[in-house]
Write a protein that holds these residues in place. Structure first.
Motif, PDB file in Angstrom:
ATOM      1  N   ASN A   1       0.845  -0.970  -0.240  1.00 42.59           N
ATOM      2  CA  ASN A   1      -0.203   0.178   0.057  1.00 42.59           C
ATOM      3  C   ASN A   1       1.211   1.274  -0.417  1.00 42.59           C
ATOM      4  OD1 ASN A   1      -1.827  -1.616   1.057  1.00 42.59           O
ATOM      5  ND2 ASN A   1      -3.338  -0.743   1.279  1.00 42.59           N
ATOM      6  N   ASN A   2       1.786   1.223   0.908  1.00 45.61           N
ATOM      7  CA  ASN A   2       2.904   2.955   1.264  1.00 45.61           C
ATOM      8  C   ASN A   2       3.326   2.838  -0.009  1.00 45.61           C
ATOM      9  OD1 ASN A   2       0.939   2.849   3.270  1.00 45.61           O
ATOM     10  ND2 ASN A   2       2.841   2.911   4.806  1.00 45.61           N
ATOM     11  N   TYR A   3       3.557   1.842  -0.419  1.00 48.57           N
ATOM     12  CA  TYR A   3       4.402   2.610  -1.599  1.00 48.57           C
ATOM     13  C   TYR A   3       3.763   2.607  -3.071  1.00 48.57           C
ATOM     14  CZ  TYR A   3       7.830   1.042  -5.204  1.00 48.57           C
ATOM     15  OH  TYR A   3       9.492   0.140  -6.566  1.00 48.57           O
ATOM     16  N   ILE A   4       2.551   1.919  -3.117  1.00 48.34           N
ATOM     17  CA  ILE A   4       1.956   2.559  -4.492  1.00 48.34           C
ATOM     18  C   ILE A   4       1.479   3.489  -3.885  1.00 48.34           C
ATOM     19  CG2 ILE A   4      -0.208   1.965  -4.816  1.00 48.34           C
ATOM     20  CD1 ILE A   4      -0.172  -0.731  -5.015  1.00 48.34           C
ATOM     21  N   PHE A   5       1.290   4.351  -2.960  1.00 51.08           N
ATOM     22  CA  PHE A   5       0.830   5.333  -2.390  1.00 51.08           C
ATOM     23  C   PHE A   5       1.912   6.587  -3.371  1.00 51.08           C
ATOM     24  CE2 PHE A   5       0.334   9.086   0.146  1.00 51.08           C
ATOM     25  CZ  PHE A   5      -0.700   9.780   0.003  1.00 51.08           C
ATOM     26  N   LEU A   6       3.698   5.922  -2.341  1.00 51.12           N
ATOM     27  CA  LEU A   6       4.523   6.296  -2.706  1.00 51.12           C
ATOM     28  C   LEU A   6       4.361   7.000  -4.096  1.00 51.12           C
ATOM     29  CD1 LEU A   6       6.858   8.623  -2.896  1.00 51.12           C
ATOM     30  CD2 LEU A   6       8.507   6.298  -2.128  1.00 51.12           C
TER      31      LEU A   6
ATOM     32  N   LEU B   1       2.697  -0.245 -11.791  1.00 48.12           N
ATOM     33  CA  LEU B   1       2.449  -0.972 -12.927  1.00 48.12           C
ATOM     34  C   LEU B   1       3.398  -2.304 -12.557  1.00 48.12           C
ATOM     35  CD1 LEU B   1       2.618  -0.054 -16.575  1.00 48.12           C
ATOM     36  CD2 LEU B   1       0.779  -0.747 -15.002  1.00 48.12           C
ATOM     37  N   LEU B   2       4.470  -2.872 -12.314  1.00 48.48           N
ATOM     38  CA  LEU B   2       5.113  -3.651 -12.093  1.00 48.48           C
ATOM     39  C   LEU B   2       4.968  -4.357 -10.087  1.00 48.48           C
ATOM     40  CD1 LEU B   2       8.769  -2.903 -13.007  1.00 48.48           C
ATOM     41  CD2 LEU B   2       7.092  -4.225 -13.974  1.00 48.48           C
ATOM     42  N   THR B   3       4.241  -3.230  -9.666  1.00 52.50           N
ATOM     43  CA  THR B   3       3.851  -3.569  -8.570  1.00 52.50           C
ATOM     44  C   THR B   3       2.330  -4.542  -8.170  1.00 52.50           C
ATOM     45  OG1 THR B   3       5.411  -1.241  -7.741  1.00 52.50           O
ATOM     46  CG2 THR B   3       3.650  -2.784  -5.958  1.00 52.50           C
ATOM     47  N   ARG B   4       1.747  -3.903  -8.701  1.00 54.08           N
ATOM     48  CA  ARG B   4       0.258  -4.040  -8.974  1.00 54.08           C
ATOM     49  C   ARG B   4      -0.407  -4.012 -10.104  1.00 54.08           C
ATOM     50  NH1 ARG B   4      -3.135  -2.806  -3.982  1.00 54.08           N
ATOM     51  NH2 ARG B   4      -1.873  -4.810  -2.655  1.00 54.08           N
ATOM     52  N   LEU B   5      -0.998  -4.713 -11.311  1.00 62.79           N
ATOM     53  CA  LEU B   5      -1.232  -4.779 -12.587  1.00 62.79           C
ATOM     54  C   LEU B   5      -2.526  -3.452 -12.509  1.00 62.79           C
ATOM     55  CD1 LEU B   5      -1.216  -7.698 -14.925  1.00 62.79           C
ATOM     56  CD2 LEU B   5       0.437  -5.147 -15.358  1.00 62.79           C
ATOM     57  N   THR B   6      -3.308  -3.942 -11.367  1.00 59.52           N
ATOM     58  CA  THR B   6      -4.530  -2.814 -11.415  1.00 59.52           C
ATOM     59  C   THR B   6      -4.190  -1.588 -10.944  1.00 59.52           C
ATOM     60  OG1 THR B   6      -5.229  -3.583  -8.639  1.00 59.52           O
ATOM     61  CG2 THR B   6      -5.885  -4.031 -10.621  1.00 59.52           C
ATOM     62  N   THR B   7      -2.937  -1.342 -11.080  1.00 61.91           N
ATOM     63  CA  THR B   7      -2.454   0.643 -10.659  1.00 61.91           C
ATOM     64  C   THR B   7      -2.416   1.119 -12.105  1.00 61.91           C
ATOM     65  OG1 THR B   7      -0.239  -0.338 -10.576  1.00 61.91           O
ATOM     66  CG2 THR B   7      -1.094  -0.193  -8.590  1.00 61.91           C
ATOM     67  N   GLY B   8      -2.761   0.485 -12.650  1.00 62.23           N
ATOM     68  CA  GLY B   8      -2.853   1.310 -14.179  1.00 62.23           C
ATOM     69  C   GLY B   8      -4.202   1.426 -14.209  1.00 62.23           C
ATOM     70  N   MET B   9      -4.388   1.293 -13.157  1.00 63.83           N
ATOM     71  CA  MET B   9      -6.147   2.764 -12.952  1.00 63.83           C
ATOM     72  C   MET B   9      -5.383   4.159 -11.996  1.00 63.83           C
ATOM     73  SD  MET B   9      -8.928   0.843 -11.243  1.00 63.83           S
ATOM     74  CE  MET B   9      -8.140  -0.509 -10.329  1.00 63.83           C
TER      75      MET B   9
END
Length: 526
Positions: free
Chosen positions: A167-172, A204-212
């Motif tokens: 979560n926090n990595y995606i947020f960053l 995108l490499l972390t979680r494909l849904t972050t394409g959103m």
């Protein structure tokens, strides 16, 4: 040198970074916080050692068969890359003679090193990027500092600083992408657009849904241009430049993800979700045809909003404040704030809708709904700065309500740190126990302090099924207490851990007090 240090301690940005580092240090348990992260760390380990990414005894609970029948992790590459340098150093530290007699994994030396270094790094970078972005949104120094502290202390970001999921990595990365792409929009600097696009690409490499998130970044810029009245050739020139620079960056990261997918599963075009679904059906033909997206949409959608064990409004009350401020102050918002609020709210709606049908829409073993909490934090980022900016426009009632919501949210996040999360999951296996997780956590804290866990019916047979879990959920979830509880570390090491932890807490309180002393010297005007 002394003068330079004094200057640092009068600089709000330095104090924020120091606060973030001390806070992250104080809340660590030494464990990674979830089996998901432990598996991603093992993938990191497999990159440079002879160990496999998944051990045979873990299957079928974890792992799927890939090329040549080899067991593979089903997670993306992103967090494993982040963990890799710390894993290398931590592995060698673990092998030093000084730790020869420490033969436990409770927690292991490697996990302690990884959790402290990575969580501190991500926390510090997040504080810097949050401050940068809030200043870009034309908030004053006081307002920006308050916004950063609110994210660090009063949103689920604090829980995931202790429990290292993605979560926090995606947020960053998402916030970095927004900040640098917005800088490009204002200055035309192509380097800024490349940095911002690379941050979204790493996501995108972390979680494909972050394409959103990637799409939200582009949508944010479009809304800014639209609200500021940019039309015609100027509008299309910006769009062409954006696509010419950003799309190749996205394509590069997309290619890396596909190469990793091919390396593991022999296909460029499927996802690990489809691989999991296929193998799960082979083991259990009775699974629903839509698995793992078989949950009724209404269950997952409404659950994320209102379920007592996962509601985003309960776990992040600052979201309530932000929506209230938007309803009251919308006409007073500048174009950029309007663009940001609309973008992040649409992103939240997209995430809730996407995961609504997922078999574990709630994120399973997590504090709140971990699949959508990162987006909630993005919305909450501007809540306190807006409350401070418009204090006299919203009136006394809304101001008091905002402070109360801030206090409640801070209390909830601090409570989330007290015990390892599975405690409430075990307790809810007893019929009749409430599913209102936050209330149950508060009751657990009081009962543990008073020594009345058994008398209050908060202990059950399920908690004792796994001895490792039992020891972890029946002590405060901070490193010194965990070391003492597990009984593997020598007494001197436990005592030293308590002394260091106490000094960190004192230092954190001192830095927060220094921020309070320094801030009045700065204006609320950007």
């Amino acid at each position: 040198m002394i003068r330079r240090i004094r200057c640092w301690f009068r600089d709000p940005l330095f104090l924020l970074a120091l606060t973030a580092s001390l806070l992250a240090c104080a809340v660590q348990s030494g464990e990674l916080g979830s089996s998901d992260t432990q598996h991603r760390l093992q993938s990191s380990h497999a990159f440079w050692t002879a160990e496999p990414p998944v051990f045979p005894q873990e299957y079928p609970e974890f792992g799927v068969h890939g090329r040549e029948g080899k067991l593979q992790s089903w997670y993306g590459l992103g967090q494993s890359i982040l963990l890799l340098p710390a894993d290398v150093v931590g592995t060698y530290l673990e092998q030093l003679p000084a730790f020869a007699n420490y033969n436990g994994n409770d927690p292991s030396v490697r996990n302690i090193f990884v959790s402290y270094t990575i969580n501190i790094l991500v926390s510090v970078l997040t504080s810097l990027v949050c401050f940068r972005f809030l200043r870009q949104l034309c908030f004053g120094v006081k307002q920006a500092v308050a916004g950063v502290l609110a994210v660090l202390l009063a949103t689920t970001h604090l829980h995931y600083t202790q429990n290292m999921m993605e979560n926090n990595y995606i947020f960053l990365l998402t916030l970095t992408g927004l900040s640098y792409q917005y800088e490009w929009l204002r200055t035309g600097k192509r380097r800024a657009l490349i940095i911002g696009s690379s941050a979204f690409g790493l996501n995108l490499l972390t979680r494909l849904t972050t394409g959103m998130d990637l799409l939200a970044g582009a949508l944010f810029l479009l809304f800014v241009l639209w609200f500021e009245g940019i039309r015609g050739r100027a509008f299309w020139n910006r769009c062409r430049t954006y696509m010419a620079i950003a799309l190749p960056v996205y394509a590069l990261f997309g290619l890396i993800d596909r190469l990793y997918q091919f390396y593991r599963f022999g296909s460029f075009f499927n996802t690990y979700v489809s691989v999991i679904a296929r193998e799960a059906r082979l083991r259990n033909p009775g699974l629903p045809a839509g698995y793992p997206f078989e949950t009724p949409f209404s269950v997952g959608f409404l659950g994320a909003l209102f379920a007592p064990q996962k509601s985003i409004f309960l776990f992040d009350p600052l979201l309530i404040l932000m929506l209230l401020l938007a309803a009251i102050l919308w006409k007073r918002f500048n174009p950029v704030i309007k663009a940001y609020v609309i973008t992040t709210c649409l992103l939240l709606l997209a995430y809730i809708s996407f995961y609504a049908r997922y078999t574990v829409w709630s994120g399973d073993s997590a504090w709140g709904d971990r699949y959508v909490s990162t987006t909630v934090e993005l919305i909450a980022l501007v809540a306190i700065p807006l409350l401070l900016r418009h204090r006299y426009q919203v009136g006394k009632l809304i101001w008091i309500l905002g402070i109360v919501l801030l206090a409640i949210s801070t209390l909830i996040q601090i409570a989330s740190l007290a015990f390892w999360l599975p405690l409430e999951l075990y307790q809810m296996e007893t019929p009749g126990n409430p599913t209102f997780v936050i209330a149950l956590r508060m009751k657990n804290i009081v009962a543990f302090v008073l020594g009345t866990m058994d008398a209050w019916g908060l202990s059950n047979q399920a908690m004792t099924r796994d001895l490792w879990d039992y020891l972890h959920i029946t002590t405060w979830n901070f490193l010194p207490f965990l070391l003492r509880r597990m009984g593997v570390a020598p007494a001197w090491a436990v005592n030293l851990a308590f002394e260091v932890w106490s000094m960190v807490l004192v230092a954190l309180a001192s830095v927060l007090w220094q921020i309070r002393r320094v801030l009045p010297k700065f204006s609320d005007v950007s």
